[in-house]
Design a protein around this motif. Structure first.
Motif, short mmCIF file in Angstrom:
data_model
loop_
_atom_site.label_atom_id
_atom_site.label_comp_id
_atom_site.label_asym_id
_atom_site.label_seq_id
_atom_site.Cartn_x
_atom_site.Cartn_y
_atom_site.Cartn_z
N ALA A 77 0.84 -1.20 0.00
CA ALA A 77 0.00 0.00 0.00
C ALA A 77 0.87 1.24 0.00
O ALA A 77 0.64 2.17 -0.79
CB ALA A 77 -0.92 0.00 1.22
N ASN A 78 1.88 1.28 0.86
CA ASN A 78 2.74 2.46 0.91
C ASN A 78 3.57 2.60 -0.36
O ASN A 78 3.83 3.71 -0.83
CB ASN A 78 3.64 2.40 2.14
N THR A 132 3.49 3.28 10.28
CA THR A 132 2.71 3.56 9.06
C THR A 132 3.50 3.23 7.80
O THR A 132 3.23 3.76 6.74
CB THR A 132 2.25 5.03 9.03
N SER A 133 4.46 2.39 7.93
CA SER A 133 5.16 1.70 6.82
C SER A 133 6.10 2.47 5.88
O SER A 133 6.47 1.90 4.86
CB SER A 133 4.12 0.97 5.95
N VAL A 181 -1.18 1.40 7.67
CA VAL A 181 -1.05 1.36 9.13
C VAL A 181 -0.84 -0.08 9.59
O VAL A 181 -1.54 -1.00 9.18
CB VAL A 181 -2.28 1.98 9.81
N MET A 182 0.11 -0.27 10.49
CA MET A 182 0.54 -1.59 10.93
C MET A 182 -0.59 -2.45 11.45
O MET A 182 -1.66 -1.98 11.85
CB MET A 182 1.60 -1.46 12.02
N LYS A 183 -0.31 -3.74 11.50
CA LYS A 183 -1.25 -4.72 12.06
C LYS A 183 -1.32 -4.60 13.58
O LYS A 183 -2.32 -4.92 14.21
CB LYS A 183 -0.79 -6.12 11.66
N GLY A 184 -0.23 -4.16 14.17
CA GLY A 184 -0.14 -4.02 15.62
C GLY A 184 1.28 -4.27 16.07
O GLY A 184 2.18 -4.49 15.25
N ALA A 235 -8.01 4.35 14.17
CA ALA A 235 -6.90 5.15 13.65
C ALA A 235 -5.68 5.01 14.55
O ALA A 235 -5.79 4.65 15.73
CB ALA A 235 -7.32 6.61 13.54
N PHE A 236 -4.52 5.29 13.99
CA PHE A 236 -3.26 5.20 14.75
C PHE A 236 -2.93 6.56 15.35
O PHE A 236 -2.91 7.58 14.67
CB PHE A 236 -2.12 4.74 13.84
N LYS A 237 -2.67 6.57 16.66
CA LYS A 237 -2.29 7.80 17.35
C LYS A 237 -0.78 8.01 17.19
O LYS A 237 0.02 7.23 17.70
CB LYS A 237 -2.62 7.69 18.84
N SER A 238 -0.41 9.07 16.51
CA SER A 238 1.00 9.29 16.18
C SER A 238 1.83 9.77 17.35
O SER A 238 3.05 9.59 17.38
CB SER A 238 1.12 10.31 15.04
#
Length: 575
Positions: free
Chosen positions: A251-252, A379-380, A431-434, A451-454
């Motif tokens: 994706a990235n 976020t890759s 965004v990562m899997k975890g 969403a991912f908290k930066s």
């Protein structure tokens, strides 16, 4: 919530309607990309090797390997991993190599075998290396012989079953390989003695793989399989593995390729790559360049500016990827201004904030703008980027990439209106899997809607451009590398004579930020030299405190929590 929780949940329809940044997109850049265009990175790699077989892929120390040669070498290594060692899809392989030709061979060999790459900083101390190898459960390590003495101290405490070693010059061809290896070992004495039972060389592994492992079979790789365990720190001080799937990376790759579609021409570009490929920024951009059949020139030691600039002078380079500290060092070197910049198309800065003074001096010297991008390991890494046709330094981190939704939120996760300051939260297929085996840490960085908290505090303007104004996290960013205060504090606290310690960031002209520690002594005889000696033995160089102070006490809350911000905001005293 468990580690399988996927963080990239779709944004709400109301958020999608608020994509004001789309009006500022360059012509030809789509709002969305197809994250499922390929099922795995292996498919992307195979396509490039077939399409650009006779084109140069990677060059290092004046030796070039084509995409066709890279295809052959990686097939052999994959054959060893699968056919000889019998590793299964998903098994982890650690790569502990600098920017030399062996890195892309090992990287793509691991990926095409359906295994997971664990990138390791070659300069790690034994303590740092043991944690990463043990936590990841890596069964194999590919390592440069120069660093084997570090591995030797900890390998018995890990899950590693096979060590594969290489020397700097191994892929440079005869007779250069022999000469370089002799110089490195005997003249520069850069290879401390080591002894790891059962270790094999990368060359012998590839030879066995080409024969015994030739029919290892095509692994069935799914888009949701983990391609990389990319380690990053955390406020707890524990280094965590971000699970980046094949889909995340693809994706990235598609997002960045779409963003730079007018810049990168097939087979035409020569990319100078001084950043270590084990760093997510360099890793990601290298995949983008490979997708277009570019030639990437690997710089093993960019700190040797004279040699680095000489390499640049001998190439018709068109793209340079770097961090602010590198750009600053280059423009302040007497020989840099003598280079020919007429072919340069893109100078891409990431990993840390690009400073205005550096960007403006870069433009004066080269005539080219520094294009800043923003992202995180999780976020890759790409999330935002300035337009490639940027004319002048903007002070912003740019626009969200295609298929990326960025929101500004308050402490209760409420989405704030345009112009408001809050935490930057990112949603998208990259965004990562975890975090690997850390569902609690994953939950801490995930909003209720996924969403991912930066951890970065930012604001969006009316044209959709984002700007970072502060950091919510206590992270220290040294030349683009994350340093987490708790890790530094854990090490310093173990130093004999230390009663209490607090680590914070301090501004630094060269590295952007530096590590500053404030110590309360237990032993009055403790001095800076002793602290430095201890830190250098237990921390990678960029994590070692640059500023060491001794206070009579640390500021604390009523419940005894150290007030880190108070320490950071208290001006340090220079000796």
């Amino acid at each position: 919530m468990n580690e399988e929780t996927v963080l990239n949940a779709s944004a709400t329809e109301s958020n999608k309607a608020a994509h004001v940044w789309l009006k500022s997109y360059p012509d030809g850049v789509p709002a969305e990309i197809d994250a499922d265009k390929y099922s795995s990175i292996k498919d992307v790699f195979n396509q490039s090797c077939e399409k650009y077989a006779d084109a140069p892929a990677f060059t290092c120390m004046d030796k070039t390997i084509t995409y066709g040669e890279l295809d052959k070498l990686t097939r052999a290594f994959a054959g060893y991993l699968r056919g000889v060692l019998k590793l299964d899809v998903g098994d982890r392989v650690a790569i502990m190599l600098p920017n030399i030709l062996q890195y892309p061979v090992a990287l793509f060999g691991v990926l095409r075998a359906g295994l997971t790459v664990v990138n390791v900083n070659p300069l790690y101390t034994p303590r740092e290396l043991e944690h990463q190898l043990h936590d990841s459960g890596a069964k194999v390590v590919v390592i440069l012989e120069n660093f084997c003495t570090t591995l030797e101290q900890v390998v018995a405490k890990t899950h590693v079953e096979q060590v594969i070693t290489s020397q700097v010059g191994d892929l440079l061809g005869f007779p250069k390989s022999l000469i370089v290896n002799w110089v490195v070992k005997h003249k520069k004495k850069a290879v401390p003695s080591w002894n790891i039972a059962g270790a094999v060389t990368l060359k012998s592994a590839m030879a066995r793989g080409a024969n015994e492992g030739a029919d290892y079979g095509v692994p069935k790789i799914k888009s949701g399989d983990i391609a990389f365990l990319q380690y990053t720190g955390g406020t707890t001080g524990v280094s965590k593995g971000a699970m980046l799937t094949h889909r995340n990376i693809i994706a990235n790759l598609e997002q960045l390729s779409a963003w730079m579609h007018d810049i990168l021409k097939e087979r035409e570009e020569v990319v100078i790559q001084p950043l270590p490929l084990y760093h997510i920024f360099a890793l990601s951009t290298s995949l983008v360049y490979m997708r277009r059949g570019c030639e990437s020139v690997l710089i093993p030691n960019p700190r040797d500016l004279t040699a680095f600039i000489k390499d640049m002078s001998q190439r018709r380079w068109t793209v340079l990827t770097g961090v602010n500290t590198l750009f600053n060092s280059l423009v302040n070197h007497a020989d840099f201004a003598k280079l020919d910049f007429s072919n340069a198309k893109l100078c891409l800065g990431g990993g840390m904030a690009v400073q205005r003074a550096v960007a403006e001096q870069w433009k004066r010297v080269t005539g080219k703008a520094l294009v800043e991008a923003y992202g995180l390991t999780e976020t890759s890494p790409g999330a935002c980027a300035n337009r490639p046709d940027l004319a002048e330094y903007s002070g912003s981190i740019g626009l969200p990439l295609p298929s990326t939704v960025i929101t500004i939120r308050d402490d209760n996760e409420n989405i704030l209106p345009m112009g408001s300051t809050g935490e930057i939260c990112i949603d998208g297929p990259q965004v990562m899997k975890g975090y690997w085996q850390r569902p609690d840490e994953t939950a801490k960085v995930t909003t209720k809607d996924g969403a991912f908290k930066s951890g970065d505090i930012g604001v969006m303007d009316e044209n959709g451009y984002f700007k970072i104004v502060d950091r919510k996290k206590d992270m220290i960013l040294v030349s683009g590398f994350n340093v987490y205060p708790n890790e530094v504090e854990d090490v310093v606290a173990a130093c004999p004579g230390v009663l209490e310690v607090c680590a914070v960031s301090a501004p630094d002209e060269k590295s952007g930020e530096a590590v500053r520690v404030v110590i309360v002594k237990k032993d009055p005889s403790l001095d800076k030299a002793k602290v430095l000696e201890y830190c250098r033995a237990n921390l990678t160089g960029y994590k070692v405190p640059k500023i060491i102070e001794f206070w009579s006490e640390l500021p604390k809350t009523n419940v005894g929590k150290v007030l880190r911000r108070t320490v950071r905001d208290t001006a340090f005293k220079k000796d």
